[in-house]
Design a protein around this motif. Structure first.
Motif, mmCIF file in Angstrom:
data_model
loop_
_atom_site.group_PDB
_atom_site.id
_atom_site.type_symbol
_atom_site.label_atom_id
_atom_site.label_comp_id
_atom_site.label_asym_id
_atom_site.label_seq_id
_atom_site.Cartn_x
_atom_site.Cartn_y
_atom_site.Cartn_z
ATOM 1 N N ALA A 13 -44.497 -19.453 -18.130
ATOM 2 C CA ALA A 13 -43.451 -18.507 -18.543
ATOM 3 C C ALA A 13 -43.352 -17.355 -17.545
ATOM 4 N N GLN A 15 -44.003 -17.564 -14.339
ATOM 5 C CA GLN A 15 -43.293 -18.100 -13.171
ATOM 6 C C GLN A 15 -41.777 -18.119 -13.423
ATOM 7 N N ASP A 16 -41.387 -18.410 -14.662
ATOM 8 C CA ASP A 16 -39.964 -18.494 -14.999
ATOM 9 C C ASP A 16 -39.360 -17.141 -15.367
ATOM 10 N N GLU A 18 -40.197 -15.213 -17.846
ATOM 11 C CA GLU A 18 -39.970 -15.169 -19.293
ATOM 12 C C GLU A 18 -41.068 -14.408 -20.044
#
Ligand SMILES: [Zn+2]
Lengths: 173, 188
Positions: A13, A15-16, A18
């Motif tokens: 998450a 990395q994204d 989020e």
């Protein structure tokens, strides 16, 4: 060690993009200090790198015209059927189709038999021998495979067009 | 009250007009979204011809179902759901076809319009594309959808969760599994 476990759970998450700001900061600090987690994160970064660099493709120049030609082919009936019947679950939609079929068949049958029933209705109450003949001929007709006034009769009259054809069908069936 | 003609219309405004049969509004929607939907389908299906056919079907479906669209839902979410349903149906049909017919050898190269004009560059690009599809092909449909929507379409977990009708946690889990699978594939 427990801290690493928590970080690993959030690393995808992270990395994204989020995770919230506080989580982001604490993960960043942890990655600076923990070699194992950093390795894990770098391996994860490679996944997106490996599928990056896919080019963008384009439609042919006529795409919009092709779509518009397609929608011009879909008639108002398609739109109607799609909007009325599609929201129903499949069994309900099928039942609806069958019901529409039966009702229209019955309606047609009634319309067709009207011609034969009218003389009876006009001279009601039935008191002449002629009427008995008509009644008995109607009841004899009911032994036909396609009795007059039945749904099948109505359907055949409409689809095949003439009484003659219906008679022939009645025999051949 | 009449809207100001210069006011930029949102997808949702356009869809309200499409629902009333406005073909001009529909043309605008097609032009706005055709490239994005084509590339989304291509990345999910891995075949350009299928992507072209399916994206046309998506827009036909948008037109046919316009009156069912509710303005509360984001148009792109609704359109992605239509696209995904059509893609999954296509995949199912292809699977059934492959049971009865020997599968055709996979096309290794996809014709792509790129800016690189030299044949060497084009070949390199095609090789790279083919490698990426080799990786994406290892992912189960749900994971591949999640990756496509997140990485290529740039959507948030919340948006993906609405499109796939799963919780945000489930989307996160899908992406974690997809990344693990990609790692396994590239380590080979
Ligand atoms: Zn750690």
């Amino acid at each position: 060690m427990n801290r690493c476990k928590d970080i690993r759970k959030k690393i995808s998450a992270f990395q994204d993009g989020e995770v919230n700001q506080a989580q982001k900061e604490s993960i960043e600090i942890h990655l600076q200090n923990c070699r194992e987690c950093k390795k894990e994160f770098e391996a994860m970064m490679l996944t997106y790198q490996s599928i990056d660099k896919l080019p963008q493709i384009e439609h042919g120049p006529m795409f919009t015209q092709q779509v518009m030609a397609g929608i011009n082919k879909t008639s108002w009936l398609d739109r109607f059927l799609n909007n009325i019947l599609r929201p129903l679950p499949v069994p309900a939609a099928m039942t609806a189709m069958v019901m529409i079929g039966l009702l229209s068949g019955a309606l047609l049958g009634n319309l067709v038999i009207q011609d034969q029933l009218n003389p009876l209705e006009l001279s009601f109450p039935w008191n002449s021998p002629d009427q008995e003949i008509i009644v008995s001929s109607l009841s004899l007709d009911s032994f036909n495979a396609v009795p007059p006034g039945s749904i099948a009769d109505g359907f055949l009259r409409v689809t095949l067009g003439s009484d003659m054809t219906i008679q022939n069908h009645g025999v051949s069936l | 009250m009449e809207k100001h003609p210069n006011k930029i219309q949102t997808d949702e405004d356009l869809m309200q007009r499409v629902a009333k049969g406005d073909k001009n509004a529909f043309t605008t929607l097609v032009q706005l979204h055709q490239k994005s939907i084509l590339n989304f389908i291509w990345r999910f299906m891995g075949d350009k011809t299928q992507a072209e056919d399916l994206s046309q079907e998506v827009f036909l479906k948008v037109w046919q179902s316009a009156t069912k669209y509710e303005k509360r839902a984001k148009f792109s979410t609704w359109m992605y759901r239509i696209a995904i349903n059509l893609c999954l149906n296509k995949k199912r049909a292809l699977k059934i076809k492959n049971i009865f017919l020997a599968p055709l050898p996979l096309k290794k190269q996809t014709q792509i319009n790129t800016d690189c004009t030299t044949p060497e560059n084009q070949l390199l690009k095609a090789e790279q594309t083919s490698q990426i599809f080799d990786i994406l092909n290892t992912l189960p449909s749900a994971q591949r959808l999640a990756v496509t929507l997140k990485f290529y379409q740039g959507l948030t977990y919340a948006e993906i969760s609405k499109i796939l009708d799963r919780s945000i946690l489930a989307v996160d889990a899908l992406l974690v599994r997809a990344k693990k699978n990609i790692q396994k594939k590239i380590e080979k």
